[in-house]
Structure formats: C-alpha cells, structure tokens
Design a protein around this motif. Structure first.
Motif, mmCIF file in Angstrom:
data_model
loop_
_atom_site.group_PDB
_atom_site.id
_atom_site.type_symbol
_atom_site.label_atom_id
_atom_site.label_comp_id
_atom_site.label_asym_id
_atom_site.label_seq_id
_atom_site.Cartn_x
_atom_site.Cartn_y
_atom_site.Cartn_z
ATOM 1 N N GLN A 90 7.737 -41.638 9.575
ATOM 2 C CA GLN A 90 8.032 -41.084 8.210
ATOM 3 C C GLN A 90 6.923 -41.627 7.349
ATOM 4 O O GLN A 90 6.494 -42.587 7.824
ATOM 5 C CB GLN A 90 9.365 -41.150 7.579
ATOM 6 N N CYS A 91 6.480 -41.476 6.160
ATOM 7 C CA CYS A 91 5.723 -41.848 5.219
ATOM 8 C C CYS A 91 6.384 -43.530 4.845
ATOM 9 O O CYS A 91 7.764 -43.171 4.628
ATOM 10 C CB CYS A 91 5.332 -41.426 3.845
ATOM 11 N N MET A 92 5.777 -44.422 4.764
ATOM 12 C CA MET A 92 6.543 -45.707 4.443
ATOM 13 C C MET A 92 7.117 -45.828 3.076
ATOM 14 O O MET A 92 8.023 -46.592 2.777
ATOM 15 C CB MET A 92 5.513 -47.101 4.846
ATOM 16 N N PRO A 148 8.816 -43.563 1.001
ATOM 17 C CA PRO A 148 8.315 -42.201 1.426
ATOM 18 C C PRO A 148 7.838 -41.577 0.314
ATOM 19 O O PRO A 148 8.757 -41.402 -0.717
ATOM 20 C CB PRO A 148 9.245 -41.681 2.226
ATOM 21 N N CYS A 149 6.729 -40.958 0.467
ATOM 22 C CA CYS A 149 6.027 -39.870 -0.832
ATOM 23 C C CYS A 149 6.791 -38.629 -0.794
ATOM 24 O O CYS A 149 6.647 -37.800 -1.669
ATOM 25 C CB CYS A 149 4.672 -40.077 -0.692
ATOM 26 N N HIS A 150 7.081 -38.321 0.540
ATOM 27 C CA HIS A 150 7.798 -37.068 0.664
ATOM 28 C C HIS A 150 8.803 -36.927 1.965
ATOM 29 O O HIS A 150 8.760 -37.794 2.930
ATOM 30 C CB HIS A 150 6.832 -35.870 0.882
ATOM 31 N N ARG A 184 -0.996 -42.773 9.784
ATOM 32 C CA ARG A 184 -0.955 -42.577 8.422
ATOM 33 C C ARG A 184 -0.635 -41.347 7.808
ATOM 34 O O ARG A 184 -0.628 -40.140 8.459
ATOM 35 C CB ARG A 184 -2.722 -42.694 7.858
ATOM 36 N N CYS A 185 -0.019 -41.382 6.767
ATOM 37 C CA CYS A 185 0.787 -40.274 5.906
ATOM 38 C C CYS A 185 -0.165 -38.870 5.766
ATOM 39 O O CYS A 185 -1.128 -39.502 5.175
ATOM 40 C CB CYS A 185 1.577 -40.805 4.670
ATOM 41 N N PRO A 186 -0.064 -37.983 6.110
ATOM 42 C CA PRO A 186 -0.753 -36.882 6.046
ATOM 43 C C PRO A 186 -0.822 -36.351 4.474
ATOM 44 O O PRO A 186 -1.855 -35.683 3.863
ATOM 45 C CB PRO A 186 -0.102 -35.860 6.712
ATOM 46 N N VAL A 187 -0.098 -36.997 3.597
ATOM 47 C CA VAL A 187 0.079 -36.630 2.213
ATOM 48 C C VAL A 187 -0.588 -37.664 1.477
ATOM 49 O O VAL A 187 -1.462 -37.360 0.568
ATOM 50 C CB VAL A 187 1.484 -36.238 1.811
ATOM 51 N N CYS A 188 -0.013 -38.999 1.607
ATOM 52 C CA CYS A 188 -0.712 -39.930 0.528
ATOM 53 C C CYS A 188 -1.758 -41.094 1.287
ATOM 54 O O CYS A 188 -2.104 -41.748 0.751
ATOM 55 C CB CYS A 188 0.587 -40.555 -0.011
ATOM 56 N N GLY A 189 -1.641 -40.986 2.967
ATOM 57 C CA GLY A 189 -2.656 -41.768 3.490
ATOM 58 C C GLY A 189 -2.201 -43.099 3.577
ATOM 59 O O GLY A 189 -2.724 -43.959 4.180
HETATM 60 ZN ZN LIG Z 1 3.026 -40.664 2.081
#
Ligand SMILES: [Zn+2]
Length: 295
Positions: free
Chosen positions: A147-149, A151-153, A182-187
């Motif tokens: 998951q995003c660290m 998390p942004c989503h 890396r998160c595909p949304v926020c990087g």
């Molecule tokens: Zn993210």
C-alpha cells in the motif's frame, strides 16, 4: 433409557481431548476456525533458529538481526537494504508453502463442514493449502500486498512479481534502486499492508471478507457451532480469543476448542463446553484425523 444415558456419559468422560474434538467436529453444523501465529509455527514457519540462519545469516552478521520478526522493525538506512530484507522474507513466508502439512490436515478436518476462517496470520498459508478465499478473513493484512506509505488512497497492490524480481536481483543485501516500489498515485514509497499502526489500509477486499465473516456468524446463530482456536497468543486476544469465548457463552449449543502448546485455557463459564488441548497443533490435528477416521 437411563442405562443408555449412563453409558453415553461414561463413554464421553473416558474420551481423550483429541477424541472429544473429533466428535465435536463430526457433530458440528459449522466450524469457525480462529488461527494465530502458533498455527504457522507448528507448520514449520519458524522465524528464528535454523530457518532464520539458513536464509538470513548475512543479515545477522552485518546488522545483528536475530530473527525475521524483529528484522521487520530494523531501521535500515536505505530502502535498498529494507527491501532486500523484506523481499526475501516475503518470498519465503508468503509464496512458499509451509514445510509441514498442518494446514492440509486442518482442511481435511473441516472440508465437509460449512466453515470459515478468521486469522491474524499474514502468510497466505490457508490459500496455499487449498482453503477457499471466500471462507477467509485475514484481519491484519497480507505479506503479498503493498500500500502507499501515507496512505494517499485506500488500495492495495499485489507484489508477487516485484518481490521475485527483488529477491533475485539483490546483491550484498541491497536491491537495485530502480526496483524500489513507489505509489502509482503520489510517487511516495510503498510499504507493507500489515496492521502495525493507523496507516493500515483496509481495502475493498478486506471489507468484503469482514462482511462474509459477519454473515457466516449470523447464518449459524444458535446452531451447533464449533469455535476452533489454533495457536492464538496473548498479544491480540480481542480479535479471536475473547469473541470466541463470548459467542460460545451466548450460544448454548456451541463448543469452544483450543489447541495451544503454551496456553490452552477456557474460562469457567464455558468450561463444560470446552475442549482444551495443550499440545503441538500439528500433532493434535493429525491425531484428530486419525480419531475421526478421515485419514
Ligand atoms: Zn500514495
């Protein structure tokens, strides 16, 4: 009539706990399995000792890490080192089947019953043994998801391909920088989808499984339910152990069974409907299969 009752009573009294468990399984309308770390440990998924040394001796020598569990909390200086450790851990504990057939024995015992599994284990061993995904609720995450660290989503991502790449490409306990996920949304960097603090993402799959578990309990309310607790430690009793005790107390037809080498215990209020087996889970389940004649 009376003599028949008396015979049944004396027979029941002379049964071993494993034989009582075999009978309870046979008589149950439904089985709710609650599984903790002790189940995987019994299946050979140990995080220290010889198994740690075989796969992580280089991490012990360089960082002083003594076992896989504490290594997960080690403050590595770089993400290259962090993911070298984690990819190896995930590959070993999520994408490979446990060395011993304990999960297989469990499936053989419950296969013919309407069953559901609630587990704090994150190693996917239920599915690797052939349990249906629809009958599983793993509440604390999954080594196979990121998951995003932030998390942004609130989404999780399957990591198998990336983990295999990282494990194969690492050199001197570092992965190549370009493999850092890396998160595909926020990087920002990805992290494990494991419940350790409030950033844990409960995604759609998590809520769907939670719903199926509640539905299962509702459908079997008041019926002969066997709550089978396996290797649940004292760290998170509020997830499996206490609810199992409460649901057994509330349903007079329910039975509570607990297999745990160190702490097989039931409170006095449900003791008469409890089966406590202080033994290795693998040994107890194998003996139960023999007792129930389903070998
Ligand atoms: Zn993210």
């Amino acid at each position: 009539m009376f003599s028949r009752t008396s015979t049944q009573t004396s027979t029941a009294a002379s049964l071993t706990p494993v034989e009582r468990l075999a009978r309870a399984l046979d008589a149950a309308d439904a089985v709710v399995v609650g599984a903790g770390a002790g189940l995987s440990a019994s299946a050979g998924m140990t995080y220290d000792g010889e198994r740690f040394e075989r796969f992580f001796s280089d991490f012990r020598q360089k960082y002083g890490i003594r076992d896989m569990y504490s290594g997960g909390f080690y403050p590595f200086d770089t993400l290259e080192e962090y993911w070298a450790f984690w990819s190896r851990l995930i590959l070993l504990n999520r994408y490979q089947k446990a060395p011993l057939p304990v999960y297989d024995d469990l499936l053989a015992l419950v296969r013919g019953k309407d069953h559901f599994v609630l587990t704090t284990n994150v190693d996917h061993q239920f599915q690797l043994a052939g349990f249906s995904k629809e009958r599983l609720f793993y509440t604390q995450g999954d080594y196979g998801l990121w998951q995003c660290m932030e998390p942004c989503h609130p989404k999780t991502y399957d990591n198998e391909q990336a983990v295999r790449q990282m494990a194969a490409a690492q050199k001197e306990m570092k992965i190549p920088t370009e493999l850092i996920p890396r998160c595909p949304v926020c990087g920002k960097p990805m992290t494990m989808n494991l419940r350790s603090d409030s950033t844990f993402v409960q995604d759609e799959g998590w809520y769907a499984a939670a719903g199926r578990y509640q539905d299962f309990l509702r459908r079997h309310k008041g019926k002969r339910v066997l709550f089978l607790e396996l290797g649940v430690g004292g760290n998170t009793p509020a997830i499996i152990k206490y609810p199992f005790w409460q649901m057994t107390l509330q349903n007079r037809r329910a039975t509570y069974a607990c297999i745990n080498q160190n702490e097989a215990y039931a409170p006095p209020q449900i003791a008469a409907r409890s089966i406590c087996i202080p033994a290795d889970i693998g040994d107890a389940l194998a003996a139960c299969r023999e007792a129930s004649g389903c070998v």
